[in-house]
Design a protein around this motif. Sequence first.
Motif, short mmCIF file in Angstrom:
data_model
loop_
_atom_site.label_atom_id
_atom_site.label_comp_id
_atom_site.label_asym_id
_atom_site.label_seq_id
_atom_site.Cartn_x
_atom_site.Cartn_y
_atom_site.Cartn_z
N TYR A 78 0.84 -1.20 0.00
CA TYR A 78 0.00 0.00 0.00
C TYR A 78 0.87 1.25 0.00
O TYR A 78 0.63 2.19 -0.76
CB TYR A 78 -0.93 -0.04 1.22
CG TYR A 78 -1.87 1.14 1.33
CD1 TYR A 78 -2.81 1.41 0.34
CD2 TYR A 78 -1.83 1.97 2.44
CE1 TYR A 78 -3.68 2.48 0.45
CE2 TYR A 78 -2.70 3.05 2.56
CZ TYR A 78 -3.62 3.30 1.56
OH TYR A 78 -4.48 4.35 1.67
N ALA A 79 1.92 1.27 0.84
CA ALA A 79 2.82 2.42 0.90
C ALA A 79 3.53 2.63 -0.43
O ALA A 79 3.69 3.76 -0.90
CB ALA A 79 3.84 2.23 2.02
N GLN A 80 3.95 1.53 -1.05
CA GLN A 80 4.63 1.63 -2.35
C GLN A 80 3.68 2.20 -3.40
O GLN A 80 4.06 3.06 -4.21
CB GLN A 80 5.15 0.26 -2.77
CG GLN A 80 5.97 0.29 -4.03
CD GLN A 80 6.50 -1.10 -4.38
OE1 GLN A 80 6.09 -2.10 -3.81
NE2 GLN A 80 7.41 -1.15 -5.34
N GLY A 81 2.43 1.75 -3.39
CA GLY A 81 1.44 2.27 -4.33
C GLY A 81 1.18 3.75 -4.11
O GLY A 81 1.06 4.53 -5.07
N LEU A 121 2.62 9.18 5.33
CA LEU A 121 3.23 9.31 6.66
C LEU A 121 2.58 8.36 7.66
O LEU A 121 3.26 7.69 8.45
CB LEU A 121 3.13 10.76 7.15
CG LEU A 121 3.98 11.78 6.40
CD1 LEU A 121 3.68 13.19 6.91
CD2 LEU A 121 5.46 11.46 6.57
N LYS A 122 1.26 8.29 7.61
CA LYS A 122 0.53 7.40 8.53
C LYS A 122 0.88 5.93 8.27
O LYS A 122 1.12 5.16 9.20
CB LYS A 122 -0.98 7.63 8.37
CG LYS A 122 -1.83 6.85 9.35
CD LYS A 122 -3.29 7.22 9.20
CE LYS A 122 -3.96 6.14 8.38
NZ LYS A 122 -5.42 6.30 8.29
N ASN A 156 2.90 3.30 10.69
CA ASN A 156 2.29 2.01 11.02
C ASN A 156 3.25 0.86 10.72
O ASN A 156 3.38 -0.09 11.49
CB ASN A 156 0.98 1.86 10.24
CG ASN A 156 -0.01 0.95 10.92
OD1 ASN A 156 0.31 0.32 11.93
ND2 ASN A 156 -1.19 0.85 10.35
N ILE A 157 3.96 0.94 9.58
CA ILE A 157 4.93 -0.08 9.21
C ILE A 157 6.08 -0.11 10.22
O ILE A 157 6.50 -1.17 10.69
CB ILE A 157 5.47 0.16 7.78
CG1 ILE A 157 4.38 -0.14 6.75
CG2 ILE A 157 6.71 -0.71 7.51
CD1 ILE A 157 4.75 0.27 5.34
N GLU A 158 6.57 1.08 10.58
CA GLU A 158 7.68 1.15 11.54
C GLU A 158 7.28 0.61 12.91
O GLU A 158 8.06 -0.10 13.55
CB GLU A 158 8.14 2.61 11.67
CG GLU A 158 9.41 2.78 12.47
CD GLU A 158 9.88 4.22 12.48
OE1 GLU A 158 10.21 4.69 13.57
OE2 GLU A 158 9.89 4.86 11.41
#
Length: 172
Positions: free
Chosen positions: A129-132, A161-162, A166-168
Motif C-alpha cells: 500500500y505504501a509503495q502504491g 506518513l501514517k 504504522n509499518i515502523e
Amino acid sequence: MIRSSALSLSLLAAALATVPAPASAQWQWRDASGRMVYSDIPPPPSITRIVKSPGQLSGEYRPVEAPPANAESAPARPAPVKAAAAPAPTAEEAFQKRRAERLEAAAKEAQKEAEANERTTRCAQLRNYAQGLQQGVRTGVMTADGSVQYLGGEERQAEILKTNANIEKNCG
C-alpha cells in the motif's frame, strides 16, 4: 541316541533362553490403588504396604510402632503432626499430565506461528500500500456514506506518513 540327547539339550537351552529373567528390583510395594510397584529405590514414606525390601524375605508387612513398655511411665507426648502428603501420581496419571503439557505447548506454538504468519501478511500488505501511494497510484478511501473519495496531494502525503509510521511500529 547321542544325537537325540544333543538335540534335546539344544532345544532345552533355546527354550530357557526365551524365558525372561525375573526383575532385579530390590523393593516391591502396593500403591494406593493396589497395583504392584517394583523399584530399585525405596518407596515414598506414605507407602505402608511394602511387599519386599532389601534384606527381607518376600511377603507383605506393615511397619508398626511398638507401644511403650509401661504406658503409665511413658511421658505423654503429642502425636506428631503429619503434613497431608499428596499421593504419588500413578504412571498413567503422570503420562496424562505430560501428554496434556505437550498438547498445551504445541497449541501455544501453533498460535504463535499463526500470529507470526498473520503479522507477516499484514506487513506485506502495508508495504504494498505504501509503495502504491508513493508511486502515485490512484487511491481512494471509503467515506461514511459509502462513496469513494480519492486522495489528493496533501491527503496522499498524510496517508503515506501514517502508513510508514504504522509499518515502523508493527513491522520493524
